[in-house]
Write an enzyme that holds these catalytic residues in place. Structure first.
Site, PDB file in Angstrom:
ATOM      1  N   ASN A  12      38.463  25.182  53.596  1.00 52.85           N
ATOM      2  CA  ASN A  12      37.149  25.584  53.308  1.00 52.85           C
ATOM      3  C   ASN A  12      36.752  26.042  54.854  1.00 52.85           C
ATOM      4  O   ASN A  12      36.586  25.268  55.953  1.00 52.85           O
ATOM      5  CB  ASN A  12      36.339  24.270  53.077  1.00 52.85           C
ATOM      6  CG  ASN A  12      34.634  24.806  53.117  1.00 52.85           C
ATOM      7  OD1 ASN A  12      34.289  25.937  53.297  1.00 52.85           O
ATOM      8  ND2 ASN A  12      33.881  23.678  53.070  1.00 52.85           N
ATOM      9  N   LYS A  14      34.121  27.454  55.801  1.00 56.08           N
ATOM     10  CA  LYS A  14      32.834  27.425  56.175  1.00 56.08           C
ATOM     11  C   LYS A  14      32.320  28.740  57.049  1.00 56.08           C
ATOM     12  O   LYS A  14      32.663  29.776  56.484  1.00 56.08           O
ATOM     13  CB  LYS A  14      32.346  26.377  56.998  1.00 56.08           C
ATOM     14  CG  LYS A  14      33.068  24.883  56.612  1.00 56.08           C
ATOM     15  CD  LYS A  14      32.469  23.549  57.128  1.00 56.08           C
ATOM     16  CE  LYS A  14      33.117  22.576  56.360  1.00 56.08           C
ATOM     17  NZ  LYS A  14      32.653  21.113  56.751  1.00 56.08           N
ATOM     18  N   HIS A  99      28.444  21.689  47.902  1.00 58.39           N
ATOM     19  CA  HIS A  99      29.006  21.152  48.865  1.00 58.39           C
ATOM     20  C   HIS A  99      27.646  20.499  49.950  1.00 58.39           C
ATOM     21  O   HIS A  99      26.700  20.750  49.646  1.00 58.39           O
ATOM     22  CB  HIS A  99      29.543  22.186  50.116  1.00 58.39           C
ATOM     23  CG  HIS A  99      30.181  21.487  51.203  1.00 58.39           C
ATOM     24  ND1 HIS A  99      29.561  21.234  52.411  1.00 58.39           N
ATOM     25  CD2 HIS A  99      31.462  21.222  51.402  1.00 58.39           C
ATOM     26  CE1 HIS A  99      30.488  20.540  53.143  1.00 58.39           C
ATOM     27  NE2 HIS A  99      31.727  20.834  52.608  1.00 58.39           N
ATOM     28  N   GLU A 101      26.855  20.395  52.698  1.00 58.65           N
ATOM     29  CA  GLU A 101      26.024  21.229  53.616  1.00 58.65           C
ATOM     30  C   GLU A 101      25.105  22.261  52.978  1.00 58.65           C
ATOM     31  O   GLU A 101      23.922  22.449  53.471  1.00 58.65           O
ATOM     32  CB  GLU A 101      27.110  21.875  54.767  1.00 58.65           C
ATOM     33  CG  GLU A 101      27.748  21.010  55.707  1.00 58.65           C
ATOM     34  CD  GLU A 101      29.193  21.620  55.930  1.00 58.65           C
ATOM     35  OE1 GLU A 101      29.382  22.680  55.740  1.00 58.65           O
ATOM     36  OE2 GLU A 101      29.729  20.630  56.726  1.00 58.65           O
ATOM     37  N   GLU A 170      33.701  13.938  48.879  1.00 62.52           N
ATOM     38  CA  GLU A 170      33.675  14.001  50.055  1.00 62.52           C
ATOM     39  C   GLU A 170      32.216  13.376  50.910  1.00 62.52           C
ATOM     40  O   GLU A 170      31.155  13.617  50.738  1.00 62.52           O
ATOM     41  CB  GLU A 170      33.231  15.498  50.545  1.00 62.52           C
ATOM     42  CG  GLU A 170      34.306  16.459  50.065  1.00 62.52           C
ATOM     43  CD  GLU A 170      34.372  17.866  50.857  1.00 62.52           C
ATOM     44  OE1 GLU A 170      35.247  18.201  51.547  1.00 62.52           O
ATOM     45  OE2 GLU A 170      33.142  18.419  51.051  1.00 62.52           O
ATOM     46  N   GLY A 176      33.733  16.238  59.210  1.00 55.62           N
ATOM     47  CA  GLY A 176      33.527  16.738  60.418  1.00 55.62           C
ATOM     48  C   GLY A 176      33.555  15.574  61.449  1.00 55.62           C
ATOM     49  O   GLY A 176      33.057  16.090  62.534  1.00 55.62           O
ATOM     50  N   SER A 215      37.318  14.916  57.026  1.00 58.87           N
ATOM     51  CA  SER A 215      38.253  14.879  58.464  1.00 58.87           C
ATOM     52  C   SER A 215      39.688  14.645  57.708  1.00 58.87           C
ATOM     53  O   SER A 215      40.312  13.857  58.621  1.00 58.87           O
ATOM     54  CB  SER A 215      37.918  13.453  59.136  1.00 58.87           C
ATOM     55  OG  SER A 215      36.587  13.860  59.673  1.00 58.87           O
TER      56      SER A 215
END
Ligand code: PGA
Length: 261
Positions: A12, A14, A99, A101, A170, A176, A215
């Protein structure tokens, strides 16, 4: 116990790589896979603007293309959205939906549900992302939260027949941060997710894949991928650096070749 030999490694990217960088990284990834008899299924999810060029490079290779989101309806007045038909047009086979985000930017459970339904009515395979925050986890409510997200995302989707569905577990606190989930907790969460998705949709085992994301790197990938409950990994940061993504692919190759003996 559940066992599916296929392992997925989804990159991904991003909002990180432009067209030129995406082309270069794609070429290197293909080079890294060359000559490998036992290789995982690699899916690359570049930005919308790089999909066309990456698609051309991936044509007739064993690496697939994915998008990072899709519009909530088939077509119409949705400024800023990209439809499933457009993604099919450009050669996408997968699409990430929900996701964290995107959820943080405003995607509600209802919007995630619309995007997912639209994806199921296309040829794309959706990768539905779910996962709890640190607060929810610390309060002991991680699984209830994931269950709630999955039930909402699958609202109105009763039967998937022969459709494939991928769920990426996730945890938000792992994305991250370098602070990844333990393999034990992940296996436990995946088993519950698989059971729930089967219950709701009646999908066959081989049509449900549960991935872990948060991660994942070259060092920990093997320990996740070797578990039969973990069908693959969704990789952010480590997927935009050739060295770490190659290490993750290598880990996938090792797991698959070990399983084949
Ligand atoms: P990360 O991101 O690998 O950088 O933690 C994963 C993701 O957001 O899909």
């Amino acid at each position: 116990m559940y066992c599916n030999d296929m392992k997925y490694i989804v990159g991904n990217w991003k909002m990180n790589l432009g067209i030129r960088e995406s082309i270069a990284l794609t070429r290197e990834i293909l080079r890294a896979l060359r000559g490998k008899d036992f290789a995982p299924s690699v899916v690359l999810c570049p930005s919308f603007t790089a999909l066309g060029e990456v698609s051309k490079i991936l044509a007739r290779t064993r690496v697939s293309l994915g998008a990072q989101n899709c519009g909530p309806e088939k077509q119409g007045s949705f400024t800023g959205e990209v439809s499933v038909g457009m993604l099919e047009d450009v050669g996408s086979q997968y699409v990430i939906i929900g996701h964290s985000e995107q959820r943080a930017l405003g995607d509600t459970d209802e919007i995630v549900n619309s995007r997912l339904k639209t994806a199921f009515n296309s040829k794309l395979t959706p990768i539905l992302c779910v996962g709890e925050s640190a607060e929810v986890r610390d309060a002991g409510g991680a699984y209830e939260f994931i269950e709630y997200q999955i039930k909402n995302a699958l609202q109105g989707i009763k039967s998937l027949r022969s459709k494939k569905i991928m769920v990426a577990y996730e945890p938000i606190w792992a994305i991250g941060t370098g602070n990844y989930a333990t393999v034990g907790d992940t296996v436990e969460a995946h088993a519950k997710i698989r059971e729930l998705v089967t219950q709701i949709t009646g999908a066959k085992d081989e049509n449900i894949s549960v991935l872990y994301g948060g991660s994942v790197n070259g060092k920990n990938a093997y320990s996740f991928l070797r578990e039969s409950e973990i069908d693959g990994v969704l990789v952010g940061g480590a997927s935009i650096k050739l060295k770490s993504f190659k290490e993750i692919i290598e880990a996938g190759c090792e797991v698959i070749s070990a399983q084949s003996v």
